[in-house]
Design an enzyme around this catalytic site. Structure first.
Site, short mmCIF file in Angstrom:
data_model
loop_
_atom_site.label_atom_id
_atom_site.label_comp_id
_atom_site.label_asym_id
_atom_site.label_seq_id
_atom_site.Cartn_x
_atom_site.Cartn_y
_atom_site.Cartn_z
N ASP A 160 39.69 41.60 38.07
CA ASP A 160 39.15 42.24 39.28
C ASP A 160 38.58 43.59 38.90
O ASP A 160 39.06 44.23 37.97
CB ASP A 160 40.25 42.42 40.34
CG ASP A 160 39.65 42.86 41.66
OD1 ASP A 160 39.06 42.01 42.36
OD2 ASP A 160 39.72 44.06 41.98
C1 LIG Z 1 29.07 46.62 37.37
N1 LIG Z 1 29.07 45.17 37.54
C2 LIG Z 1 29.89 44.47 38.38
N2 LIG Z 1 29.60 43.17 38.31
C3 LIG Z 1 30.24 42.05 39.05
O1 LIG Z 1 30.83 42.58 40.22
C4 LIG Z 1 31.90 41.70 40.63
C5 LIG Z 1 33.11 42.55 40.97
O2 LIG Z 1 33.81 41.97 42.03
P1 LIG Z 1 35.24 41.29 41.91
O3 LIG Z 1 35.99 41.86 40.75
O4 LIG Z 1 35.86 41.38 43.27
O5 LIG Z 1 34.93 39.77 41.55
P2 LIG Z 1 34.21 38.61 42.37
O6 LIG Z 1 34.68 38.61 43.79
O7 LIG Z 1 32.74 38.70 42.13
O8 LIG Z 1 34.71 37.32 41.62
P3 LIG Z 1 36.21 36.72 41.50
O9 LIG Z 1 36.56 36.77 40.05
O10 LIG Z 1 36.13 35.32 42.03
O11 LIG Z 1 37.13 37.56 42.35
C6 LIG Z 1 32.16 40.76 39.45
O12 LIG Z 1 31.59 39.48 39.74
C7 LIG Z 1 31.42 41.43 38.29
O13 LIG Z 1 30.99 40.50 37.32
C8 LIG Z 1 28.58 43.02 37.46
N3 LIG Z 1 27.93 41.91 37.08
C9 LIG Z 1 26.92 42.04 36.19
N4 LIG Z 1 26.26 40.94 35.81
N5 LIG Z 1 26.57 43.23 35.63
C10 LIG Z 1 27.19 44.41 35.97
O14 LIG Z 1 26.86 45.47 35.45
C11 LIG Z 1 28.23 44.28 36.95
#
Ligand SMILES: C[n+]1cn([C@@H]2O[C@H](COP(=O)(O)OP(=O)(O)OP(=O)(O)O)[C@@H](O)[C@H]2O)c2nc(N)[nH]c(=O)c21
EC number: 3.6.1.-
Length: 194
Positions: free
Chosen positions: A71
């Site tokens: 996360d």
């Molecule tokens: C700064 N940054 C953040 N993210 C994305 O932002 C999201 C952070 O959000 P999250 O940690 O809540 O995860 P998410 O809900 O997308 O997926 P989960 O694993 O099912 O919970 C993640 O999907 C990261 O990959 C990023 N993704 C890319 N490609 N590049 C970046 O620089 C970047």
């Protein structure tokens, strides 16, 4: 050595792409958890708790596996920012980031669902943004549309052009899955790497 099958507890396409780099077979399964921060919870604690909860959410369904949860949050002036979801929210996030330092915390857990042993870590990244004009923010968002990315940019893409500097022990942490820390945790849990 465990060599248990690996589950990535994530819906993030970026985490899937990053994990592919380690050359281990895995399946990605979306975990359903409540990601609301607790009162007074520090961002480092929050991301490690949510990483563990994402892994635990799949433990019953995958009882003989290594389950990876992660996360990430972004912190600006003690405020936790998540994914923007919309163009408007991304514009607001980048306007607020202009000429500022932001801190990203990426939590990571590997859970052995057969033994319930789990290891966690948190990798921090500091990003200093350039002064960003409204026109530059608009052009950037139209070009890359990073609406599902915490902080409203893709560091591996054009997003890097918004930064003055970036400081981290692991460049993959900012993108969403800290592969250096993950390699360490997998080895500590007895997982062989290619
Ligand atoms: C700064 N940054 C953040 N993210 C994305 O932002 C999201 C952070 O959000 P999250 O940690 O809540 O995860 P998410 O809900 O997308 O997926 P989960 O694993 O099912 O919970 C993640 O999907 C990261 O990959 C990023 N993704 C890319 N490609 N590049 C970046 O620089 C970047």
């Amino acid at each position: 050595m465990t060599d248990l099958p690996i589950i990535l507890a994530s819906s993030s396409p970026y985490r899937q792409q990053l994990l592919q780099r380690l050359g281990l077979p895995f399946s990605a399964v979306a975990p359903a958890i409540d990601e609301t921060p607790r009162p007074e919870e520090a961002p480092q604690q929050l991301v490690q708790r949510l990483a563990l909860e994402k892994a635990q959410a799949l433990a019953e369904r995958f009882p003989q596996h290594l389950i990876i949860g992660s996360d990430q949050v972004c912190v600006r002036q003690q405020q936790i920012l998540g994914k923007p979801h919309t163009h408007q929210a991304a514009t607001v996030q980048l306007q607020a980031a202009s000429d500022q330092e932001l801190y990203f915390y990426t939590g990571l857990t590997v859970l052995n669902s057969a033994t319930q042993q789990s290891l966690s870590d948190c990798v921090s990244t500091t990003v200093k943004f350039r002064p960003l004009s409204a026109a530059q923010i608009e052009r950037y968002l139209q070009a890359e549309q990073p609406y599902d990315c915490a902080g409203s940019f893709k560091a591996e893409g054009l997003g890097i052009s918004l930064f003055r500097y970036l400081r981290s022990d692991d460049p993959t942490a900012l993108i969403g899955l800290p592969l250096i820390a993950l390699t360490t945790l997998l080895q500590q849990l007895g997982q062989r790497l290619p």
